[in-house]
Design an enzyme around this catalytic site. Structure first.
Site, PDB file in Angstrom:
ATOM      1  N   ASP A 172     -26.461  13.035 -88.776  1.00  0.00           N
ATOM      2  CA  ASP A 172     -25.683  12.487 -89.885  1.00  0.00           C
ATOM      3  C   ASP A 172     -26.105  11.058 -90.188  1.00  0.00           C
ATOM      4  OD1 ASP A 172     -23.803  12.012 -91.824  1.00  0.00           O
ATOM      5  OD2 ASP A 172     -22.122  11.819 -90.453  1.00  0.00           O
ATOM      6  N   ASP A 188     -29.740  10.549 -99.031  1.00  0.00           N
ATOM      7  CA  ASP A 188     -28.818  11.216 -98.123  1.00  0.00           C
ATOM      8  C   ASP A 188     -29.436  12.511 -97.626  1.00  0.00           C
ATOM      9  OD1 ASP A 188     -26.728  12.320 -96.784  1.00  0.00           O
ATOM     10  OD2 ASP A 188     -25.460  12.628 -98.533  1.00  0.00           O
TER      11      ASP A 188
END
Length: 505
Positions: free
Chosen positions: A120, A325
């Site tokens: 993440d 991202d």
């Protein structure tokens, strides 16, 4: 041999070794593989009710819905826990149980134990389920077999020590009874009370060097002993821990850098088959392209500025910011960027636009007239002037009547996100020392540039499905040839320094 001669030989050796080689700052570089949530390896392990087959219309619809739920690299968006119902009305899948996009096996502690952790870039702390009773301890695979998951225990690892409340990494000192108490932590994620709570410890993360895979390095890292997990973590979103790659000091890249193990930089490379590689200490190469990060102190993210959008060779000046991202499947743009890129693409598309289908999350789709077709190339110009050619702006989707290709860009209201589809074909470098994002073509494994051939105006690119072969048109001429640029730079530098080296020798 005197000191000057030694320095001269050393300098010449460094120059020669840098010719066509990656940049190096003397610290270690460590890599390991990761796998996409829908890769064969992960699908066979993690649970999921009625998962759609990859590259089906349902797959793209579910993944787009999942992106919205996990937008901004947090498990996200409030109370939307709805089921997605597929076209036949018989199959359902809880999108929130799909969790994160990429997973990797890491080993921690002494003796070492493996953990299947989610990666993440939007959170910071590396935590593992730890001495817990109310956490996921096994998974039933789609085939019915049970996979027992390890649960970390500081007492079972001889190399574990508690992080005390007087540590600079302890951000919840107000919850400490004394400075010598164990530092507590709680990370809240933005989804229905999802959180991880426990205390901080230090232990060894077992790594192998990139240049010699037989050489193991035990790096001490800070991690969370996650005693209580709540919310969607119980549904398999991050079943065996979460590996934070954010910008804060507690993140693994920062901790490795502070200990002198590696540079404070890492890279992620996304392959075409659901696999990829992450490299700690990777600062990229001298011939990579770069753009600076926009660091916002309140919520630091890997945010960059785009200055131009180039579609089919037509350039439009438009400045906007976007977050790179790795955990978002597709690319999401706010207006006016979305309208500019999609309408420009549509005006130049040579194929007939496919009738809008409620099954598809993409607005601009086309039915090709032949097995080999051309589409307008999509490129971005980043702040600083470097061009970012998008090698995979499309997805190819088999429909009932024909295969269609879609521009995999979706309109969003709050913040633009450059997703994995725009990153595929590159090694993306998150350099936290120089505060720049770097990129260079790569196939993730050989260290060579990605084998995406270009021959002047027309260029071949392949989306994930390959029932036909699209060709991008009008790749801008600004694209640099990495190997030739590196060779030219080396030759020029050698011409400049050779007289000095001769004098020294």
């Amino acid at each position: 041999m005197d000191w000057f001669s030694s320095c001269g030989i050393l300098l010449l050796g460094l120059l020669i070794s840098s010719w066509g080689m990656e940049g190096c700052d003397g610290l270690g570089r460590f890599e390991f593989d990761f796998n996409h949530r829908f890769s064969d390896r992960v699908v066979g392990i993690l649970p999921g009710d009625g998962l759609p087959s990859r590259d089906s219309p349902e797959y793209y619809r579910v993944m787009a819905h999942r992106d919205r739920l996990i937008r901004g690299r947090r498990l996200a968006s409030g109370n939307d826990q709805s089921l997605v119902t597929f076209a036949d009305g018989n199959e359902t899948v809880r999108v929130d149980t799909l969790g994160f996009l990429h997973y990797a096996n890491v080993t921690v502690g002494t003796p070492p134990e493996w953990f299947l952790v989610a990666l993440d870039t939007g959170s910071d702390l590396f935590w593992l389920p730890c001495d817990c009773t109310n956490c996921v301890q096994d998974l039933k695979s789609p085939g019915g077999a049970t996979l027992n998951l390890n649960v970390y225990s500081p007492n079972a690892s001889s190399t574990s020590t508690n992080v005390l409340c007087n540590s600079t990494l302890c951000t919840r000192g107000d919850r400490c009874p004394s400075s010598l108490s164990s530092c507590p932590y709680q990370v809240r994620y933005l989804s229905n009370g999802t959180s991880s709570t426990g205390f901080l410890v230090e232990d060894v993360l077992h790594l192998v060097t990139n240049d010699n895979r037989s050489k193991a390095v035990d790096a001490r890292v800070t991690l969370g002993c996650g005693q209580v997990q709540t919310g969607v973590f119980h549904d398999g979103a991050a079943p065996n821990g979460l590996f934070g790659l954010g910008l804060e000091d507690v993140a693994v890249p920062s901790v490795l850098a502070k200990q002198g193990v590696s540079a404070n930089s890492f890279s992620m490379c996304f392959g075409h088959d659901g696999t990829g590689r992450i490299g700690f200490g990777d600062k990229g190469s001298l011939d990579q392209r770069e753009t600076p990060f926009n660091i916002r102190q309140s919520r630091p993210t890997y945010n960059v500025t785009v200055n131009q959008i180039i579609v089919g060779g037509n350039t439009a000046d438009l400045e906007f910011s976007a977050v790179f991202d790795s955990g978002t499947s597709f690319t999401y743009l706010t207006d006016p960027a979305y309208t500019l890129i999609s309408e420009s693409f549509n005006s130049l598309a040579l194929d007939k636009r496919y009738q809008a289908d409620s099954e598809l999350p993409f607005e601009y789709c086309y039915a090709p007239n032949q097995d080999s077709f051309r589409y307008p190339a999509v490129n971005l110009t980043m702040k600083g002037g470097d061009t970012y050619p998008v090698y995979h702006p499309l997805v190819v989707i088999p429909m009932k009547d024909t295969d269609v290709y879609c521009l995999a860009v979706i309109k969003i209201e709050d913040i633009s996100i450059i997703g994995q589809n725009f990153m595929t074909g590159y090694r993306i470098v998150f350099d936290r020392e120089k505060m720049v994002l770097g990129w260079k073509e790569s196939d993730c494994y050989s260290g060579e540039a990605s084998s995406v051939p270009y021959n002047g105006t027309f260029s071949t690119a392949r989306p994930p499905a390959t029932s036909f072969n699209p060709e991008a048109t009008n790749i801008p001429s600004q694209r640099r040839n990495s190997s030739s640029a590196s060779s030219a730079s080396f030759a020029l530098l050698l011409l400049i320094l050779l007289p000095v080296l001769v004098l020294l020798l």
